[in-house]
Each structure stands twice: as structure tokens, then as C-alpha cells.
Motif scaffolding. Structure first.
Motif, PDB file in Angstrom:
ATOM      1  N   LEU A 241       0.771  -1.172  -0.095  1.00  0.00           N
ATOM      2  CA  LEU A 241       0.169   0.112   0.080  1.00  0.00           C
ATOM      3  C   LEU A 241       0.785   1.170   0.034  1.00  0.00           C
ATOM      4  CD1 LEU A 241      -3.008  -0.882   2.432  1.00  0.00           C
ATOM      5  CD2 LEU A 241      -2.887  -1.025  -0.154  1.00  0.00           C
ATOM      6  N   TRP A 242       2.082   1.149   0.632  1.00  0.00           N
ATOM      7  CA  TRP A 242       2.753   2.478   0.813  1.00  0.00           C
ATOM      8  C   TRP A 242       3.272   2.508  -0.624  1.00  0.00           C
ATOM      9  CZ3 TRP A 242       3.401   6.597   3.485  1.00  0.00           C
ATOM     10  CH2 TRP A 242       4.726   7.196   3.517  1.00  0.00           C
ATOM     11  N   ALA A 243       3.907   1.521  -1.202  1.00  0.00           N
ATOM     12  CA  ALA A 243       4.655   1.532  -2.594  1.00  0.00           C
ATOM     13  C   ALA A 243       3.726   2.148  -3.510  1.00  0.00           C
ATOM     14  CB  ALA A 243       4.921   0.336  -3.131  1.00  0.00           C
ATOM     15  N   LEU A 244       2.333   1.919  -3.534  1.00  0.00           N
ATOM     16  CA  LEU A 244       1.401   2.293  -4.540  1.00  0.00           C
ATOM     17  C   LEU A 244       0.808   3.565  -4.135  1.00  0.00           C
ATOM     18  CD1 LEU A 244      -0.842  -1.000  -4.743  1.00  0.00           C
ATOM     19  CD2 LEU A 244       0.611  -0.054  -6.335  1.00  0.00           C
ATOM     20  N   HIS A 245       0.483   4.061  -2.854  1.00  0.00           N
ATOM     21  CA  HIS A 245      -0.051   5.445  -2.692  1.00  0.00           C
ATOM     22  C   HIS A 245       0.865   6.493  -2.280  1.00  0.00           C
ATOM     23  CE1 HIS A 245      -3.848   3.381  -3.086  1.00  0.00           C
ATOM     24  NE2 HIS A 245      -3.655   2.585  -2.106  1.00  0.00           N
ATOM     25  N   ALA A 246       2.094   6.205  -1.868  1.00  0.00           N
ATOM     26  CA  ALA A 246       3.126   7.244  -1.415  1.00  0.00           C
ATOM     27  C   ALA A 246       4.371   7.219  -1.984  1.00  0.00           C
ATOM     28  CB  ALA A 246       3.299   7.126   0.153  1.00  0.00           C
ATOM     29  N   THR A 247       4.718   6.108  -2.958  1.00  0.00           N
ATOM     30  CA  THR A 247       5.941   6.303  -3.597  1.00  0.00           C
ATOM     31  C   THR A 247       5.837   6.283  -5.113  1.00  0.00           C
ATOM     32  OG1 THR A 247       6.566   3.834  -3.825  1.00  0.00           O
ATOM     33  CG2 THR A 247       6.856   5.124  -1.769  1.00  0.00           C
ATOM     34  N   ARG A 248       7.041   6.236  -5.694  1.00  0.00           N
ATOM     35  CA  ARG A 248       6.960   6.418  -7.314  1.00  0.00           C
ATOM     36  C   ARG A 248       7.564   4.913  -7.914  1.00  0.00           C
ATOM     37  NH1 ARG A 248       6.739  11.230  -9.862  1.00  0.00           N
ATOM     38  NH2 ARG A 248       6.953  13.179  -8.658  1.00  0.00           N
ATOM     39  N   VAL A 249       7.602   4.095  -6.713  1.00  0.00           N
ATOM     40  CA  VAL A 249       8.040   2.526  -7.194  1.00  0.00           C
ATOM     41  C   VAL A 249       7.017   2.014  -8.306  1.00  0.00           C
ATOM     42  CG1 VAL A 249       8.105   0.354  -6.269  1.00  0.00           C
ATOM     43  CG2 VAL A 249       9.047   2.231  -4.930  1.00  0.00           C
ATOM     44  N   LEU A 254       6.911  -4.800  -7.135  1.00  0.00           N
ATOM     45  CA  LEU A 254       6.187  -5.340  -5.817  1.00  0.00           C
ATOM     46  C   LEU A 254       6.390  -6.972  -5.831  1.00  0.00           C
ATOM     47  CD1 LEU A 254       3.238  -3.265  -5.193  1.00  0.00           C
ATOM     48  CD2 LEU A 254       5.292  -2.918  -4.255  1.00  0.00           C
ATOM     49  N   PRO A 255       6.090  -7.518  -6.839  1.00  0.00           N
ATOM     50  CA  PRO A 255       6.270  -9.058  -6.861  1.00  0.00           C
ATOM     51  C   PRO A 255       7.814  -9.294  -6.415  1.00  0.00           C
ATOM     52  CG  PRO A 255       4.739  -8.573  -8.698  1.00  0.00           C
ATOM     53  CD  PRO A 255       5.519  -7.433  -8.119  1.00  0.00           C
ATOM     54  N   ILE A 256       8.708  -8.569  -6.963  1.00  0.00           N
ATOM     55  CA  ILE A 256      10.187  -8.735  -6.763  1.00  0.00           C
ATOM     56  C   ILE A 256      10.489  -8.717  -5.327  1.00  0.00           C
ATOM     57  CG2 ILE A 256      12.575  -8.211  -7.214  1.00  0.00           C
ATOM     58  CD1 ILE A 256      11.464  -7.532 -10.112  1.00  0.00           C
ATOM     59  N   VAL A 257       9.797  -7.626  -4.634  1.00  0.00           N
ATOM     60  CA  VAL A 257      10.151  -7.257  -3.175  1.00  0.00           C
ATOM     61  C   VAL A 257       9.592  -8.645  -2.446  1.00  0.00           C
ATOM     62  CG1 VAL A 257       9.255  -6.010  -1.272  1.00  0.00           C
ATOM     63  CG2 VAL A 257       9.915  -4.849  -3.744  1.00  0.00           C
ATOM     64  N   ALA A 304       9.484   7.530   0.212  1.00  0.00           N
ATOM     65  CA  ALA A 304       8.564   8.340  -0.585  1.00  0.00           C
ATOM     66  C   ALA A 304       9.319   9.810  -0.905  1.00  0.00           C
ATOM     67  CB  ALA A 304       7.568   8.729   0.622  1.00  0.00           C
ATOM     68  N   GLY A 305      10.558   9.965  -0.566  1.00  0.00           N
ATOM     69  CA  GLY A 305      11.204  11.039  -0.913  1.00  0.00           C
ATOM     70  C   GLY A 305      11.784  11.148  -2.454  1.00  0.00           C
ATOM     71  N   PRO A 306      12.522  10.116  -3.069  1.00  0.00           N
ATOM     72  CA  PRO A 306      13.375  10.029  -4.132  1.00  0.00           C
ATOM     73  C   PRO A 306      12.108  10.552  -5.269  1.00  0.00           C
ATOM     74  CG  PRO A 306      13.999   8.105  -3.101  1.00  0.00           C
ATOM     75  CD  PRO A 306      12.634   8.695  -2.398  1.00  0.00           C
ATOM     76  N   GLY A 307      12.689  11.469  -6.167  1.00  0.00           N
ATOM     77  CA  GLY A 307      11.716  11.422  -7.369  1.00  0.00           C
ATOM     78  C   GLY A 307      12.023  10.539  -8.404  1.00  0.00           C
ATOM     79  N   SER A 308      13.128   9.828  -8.407  1.00  0.00           N
ATOM     80  CA  SER A 308      13.247   8.695  -9.340  1.00  0.00           C
ATOM     81  C   SER A 308      12.573   7.475  -8.768  1.00  0.00           C
ATOM     82  CB  SER A 308      14.793   8.256  -9.568  1.00  0.00           C
ATOM     83  OG  SER A 308      14.773   7.166 -10.324  1.00  0.00           O
ATOM     84  N   ALA A 309      11.750   6.781  -9.874  1.00  0.00           N
ATOM     85  CA  ALA A 309      10.903   5.700  -9.370  1.00  0.00           C
ATOM     86  C   ALA A 309      11.908   4.547  -9.078  1.00  0.00           C
ATOM     87  CB  ALA A 309      10.245   5.383 -10.934  1.00  0.00           C
ATOM     88  N   TRP A 310      12.930   4.361  -9.795  1.00  0.00           N
ATOM     89  CA  TRP A 310      13.829   3.370  -9.661  1.00  0.00           C
ATOM     90  C   TRP A 310      14.750   3.495  -8.394  1.00  0.00           C
ATOM     91  CZ3 TRP A 310      12.783  -0.865 -11.899  1.00  0.00           C
ATOM     92  CH2 TRP A 310      11.897  -0.941 -12.950  1.00  0.00           C
ATOM     93  N   LEU A 311      15.067   4.813  -8.085  1.00  0.00           N
ATOM     94  CA  LEU A 311      15.652   5.178  -6.792  1.00  0.00           C
ATOM     95  C   LEU A 311      14.997   4.590  -5.536  1.00  0.00           C
ATOM     96  CD1 LEU A 311      18.319   6.119  -5.350  1.00  0.00           C
ATOM     97  CD2 LEU A 311      17.225   8.169  -5.610  1.00  0.00           C
TER      98      LEU A 311
END
Length: 436
Positions: A241-249, A254-257, A304-311
Motif C-alpha cells: 500500500l505504501w508503494a502504491l499510494h506514497a512512492t513512485r515505485v 512489488l512481486p520482486i520485493v 517516499a522522497g526520491p523523485g526517481s521511480a527506480w531510486l
């Protein structure tokens, strides 16, 4: 961490190896069910999302309330016999679940299942302990956790073609397959025998066993372990949920995580169990678990900070690695401490009490993580990091409080008499795992 040989992933005793195989079969059935349960609930039982949540919440409370009474009953009939009965009970109610329909029937069956599922973990620990040598106990429990992770993954893979068929009977086949796995597990458990010198268990009524539990220090340890058990909810609910709603991941990460967590748990749980060896090793492992979970939460806030999705994805993956180490350290530290401070002739009741920390976390954890931690943003994760850090710091004073329970000091804290005292008093005893 020293290198260990592949042979160290195999229990030392025949009983330990049998128990590991039993755990693998049990986990395959559970993984099969978990992978297909959501689809089964909606398309076979006919439930809405809200009804599923309601039924599971009620069943979770039932499991919480029945765990200790079942553990107390196990002191009278033996932990191995109780575990066999629990597996057969689960199998029967999974068959009933196959034909359940509507929210009332689902809630009733789920509650009957939850009563057995909540009690299975402490009974598993009690039986595994009675079936292994004391020096090999921690490693055997680590092996069991490893094969269970493998079984969950295998069960999920087996569920995939059944789910793809879009057939009601295929969905029911998933549940019936789970029931069959528990029957096989029960049959294998009947072959287990206790190791020589296994401690006799006090035979008393369940009500008397519950009334006799007054060990508030053990409850403190239970609470600390329950807090650290929040890693379960963070992995299953918090990270996605954090990845979907608060980050650019990227969603595809997510399956890899999740896979990273599974692979590391399978490969490293046995080596990590070595950290509990030696004086104070169990408490050290639990402290390390708290420290790793603290770092995980701080990394979650940073994601939640990095602007880069991969970072952001790299930070989230790092958080998952930290969480996995926290999970492994918490598991081995919790196993050892719960067993170490449980009186020898009351293992089943004490281990059942200890399991309430994890059961309680499963009840309140999802709401806490979603409604408090995630809702508060990065500050919520920082706050949770403080909670984990506090729990880690409290491990040392709490275990020091419990030290008098070893040996003769146990008698001064409301703890029950040990086996020798019980025998001297003429109390009947029963050897755990003995032939019925």
C-alpha cells in the motif's frame, strides 16, 4: 556469519526429519489455500469484500480467545495428540468450507478453523521441542520455518492452474487439497516419538491451568514479541500500500520485493539461527530483530522522497531486506526465549500464551498500519521505528526479570512447580509425545 554445510539444513534426529516433512506438507496445503482463498470467497461462497473482512475479523477474535484453553487442554492429553486432533479438525472444517455459502456459514466455518489455526503454532513448537535434542532445537525450528516458506511457495504455484480454469469445482479443489494435506500431516504426526528424557507434563484440568497462570513477566515478553511481529503486516499490507499510494515505485517491482523476502528467508533462516547460540544469544537475536525493523521503517519513510521511480524502488527493496532480517532474528529469538522461560511441565500453556502476541498482531496490525502509520505519511513510519527501537531496548530488562524463573527461583513468582516438585507431590504426569 560462518559458512554452513547443506547437511545443517537437515534435522539431526529421525523425529526431527519426520516433523520437517510434516511441516512441508502442511505448508503446501496452506499455501494452496492462501493463494486461492480470495477468489474462492467471492466466486464460490458468494461474499462481498466487506463480508469477507467481517468473517475474518470475527474468526480472528475466536482464535485469540481459544488459543490458551486449547494449550491448557494439551497439558492433559499431550501436545502431540492435540496437534494431531487440530490437523484433523482443520481438515474437516475445510471440507465444510467447500460447501459453505453466505456470510453466516462462512463466519461459522472460519471461526472453527481459526480456533485450530491459532493453537497450531504453539503446539507445533511444543511437539518439535519434544521430538528433538535440546542442543538441536533452535536449528530444527529454523529448518521447519525454512521448509514452511518453501511449502507456501509450492502451494501457491499449484493453485495457479486451478485459478486459471475459472471453474467453481476447481476453486473447491483448492480447498479440498488443503484438507487432504492436513490429513496426511496428521497421519505423519502419529509416528512421532519423544526423545529420551523428554520432560513429563503436568496433568491438570484446562480451567485449573488457565487460573494458575500468573506470570506477568512472561506476559511482558509476549507483548514485546507481539510488537516485533508487526513485520508480518508490514510485508503483506504496509509495503504494497505504501508503494502504491506514497512512492513512485513501479508496480511491477512489488512481486520482486515479496520474492526477495521469500528467497532470503529460505536461504538464510538456518544460518541466522546461529546468532541465538551461546549465553544471551536469544535475547541478542530479538534485539537485533528490533534494530533491523527500526531501520526498515526509516527506509520506508525515505522511499517516499526520491523523485526517481527506480531510486525509490531501490530504497523500498532495501527496506524489505532489512524487514526480512528483522523477521528472521525475531523468529529465532522468540522461539528460544518463549521455550526457555516456560516451566518444563507447563510448556503447552505457556507457549500458547506466548503465541497470543502474534495472534493479537494479526487482529490489530492491519488497522494500525493502514489507518495510523500509512495515513500519517513518513512521520507514521518514523513513529513506528521508535516503537520498534523501544521494544528492542526493553528486551534486556524484561529477560532479566524472567531469569529468576530458571531453577529454584521459579517458585517465588507464582510460577508452577517444576517436574521434580510435581512428582514429589504425587501429581500424575504424562510424557509428551509418548505412544497413546
Amino acid at each position: 556469519m560462518r559458512r554452513i554445510s547443506p547437511r545443517e539444513y537437515v534435522p539431526a534426529t529421525p523425529a526431527g526429519r519426520t516433523f520437517a516433512v510434516t511441516s512441508l506438507i502442511n505448508a503446501v496445503g496452506t499455501g494452496l489455500y492462501l493463494a486461492g482463498s480470495a477468489v474462492f470467497f467471492v466466486r464460490s461462497v458468494g461474499l462481498s469484500t466487506a463480508e469477507v473482512g467481517l468473517g475474518l475479523a470475527v474468526s480472528g477474535i475466536v482464535g485469540f480467545l481459544t488459543t490458551v484453553p486449547i494449550g491448557a487442554l494439551a497439558e492433559r492429553i499431550g501436545a502431540r495428540r492435540m496437534l494431531v486432533l487440530l490437523q484433523l479438525w482443520r481438515a474437516g472444517w475445510f471440507v465444510a468450507l467447500t460447501f459453505a455459502h453466505g456470510v453466516v456459514g462462512f463466519t461459522l466455518v472460519s471461526s472453527c478453523l481459526a480456533a485450530a489455526e491459532a493453537a497450531t503454532q504453539p503446539m507445533t513448537q511444543a511437539v518439535a521441542s519434544a521430538a528433538t535434542e535440546a542442543g538441536d532445537r533452535t536449528r530444527t525450528m529454523a529448518i521447519i520455518r525454512t521448509v514452511r516458506n518453501m511449502g507456501f511457495s509450492l502451494g501457491a504455484l499449484l493453485a495457479a492452474p486451478l485459478l486459471a480454469s475459472h471453474s467453481i469445482w476447481a476453486y473447491r479443489g483448492i480447498v479440498l487439497g488443503t484438507a487432504a494435506a492436513f490429513v496426511v500431516s496428521a497421519l505423519l504426526l502419529t509416528r512421532l516419538r519423544a526423545v529420551a528424557g523428554a520432560t513429563a507434563q503436568r496433568r491438570t484440568s484446562p480451567l485449573a491451568a488457565i487460573r494458575g497462570f500468573r506470570d506477568w513477566r512472561y506476559l511482558l515478553l509476549t507483548g514485546l514479541n507481539g510488537v516485533l511481529n508487526l513485520h508480518t503486516t508490514i510485508l503483506s499490507v504496509g509495503i504494497p500500500l505504501w508503494a502504491l499510494h506514497a512512492t513512485r515505485v513501479p508496480t511491477g517491482l512489488l512481486p520482486i520485493v515479496v520474492l526477495t523476502n521469500t528467497v532470503l528467508s529460505v536461504v538464510l533462516q538456518v544460518p541466522v539461527s546461529k546468532s541465538a547460540e551461546g549465553p544471551g544469544g536469544s535475547a541478542r537475536a530479538l534485539r537485533l530483530g528490533g534494530a533491523a525493523l527500526t531501520a526498515c521503517c526509516l527506509a520506508m519513510a525515505l522511499a517516499a522522497g526520491p523523485g526517481s521511480a527506480w531510486l525509490a524502488g531501490a530504497v523500498l527493496l532495501g527496506a524489505c531486506v532489512l524487514l526480512t532480517f528483522g523477521e528472521m532474528w525475531q523468529a529465532v529469538g522468540g522461539w528460544d526465549l518463549s521455550y526457555e522461560f516456560a516451566p518444563e511441565d507447563r510448556k503447552s500453556t505457556y507457549l500458547s500464551v506466548f503465541s497470543l502476541g502474534g495472534t493479537g498482531q494479526r487482529i490489530v496490525g492491519p488497522a494500525l498500519v493502514t489507518s495510523v502509520v500509512i495515513a500519517a505519511g513518513p512521520a507514521g513510519w518514523i513513529g513506528l521505528a521508535v516503537v520498534f527501537a523501544a521494544a528492542a531496548l526493553l528486551v534486556t530488562p524484561v529477560t532479566r526479570l524472567l531469569r529468576p524463573l530458571d531453577g529454584a527461583g521459579a517458585q517465588g513468582a507464582g510460577a508452577p512447580a517444576g517436574p521434580a516438585t510435581a512428582a514429589a507431590a504425587g501429581t500424575p504426569t504424562e510424557s509428551e509425545g509418548a505412544t497413546p
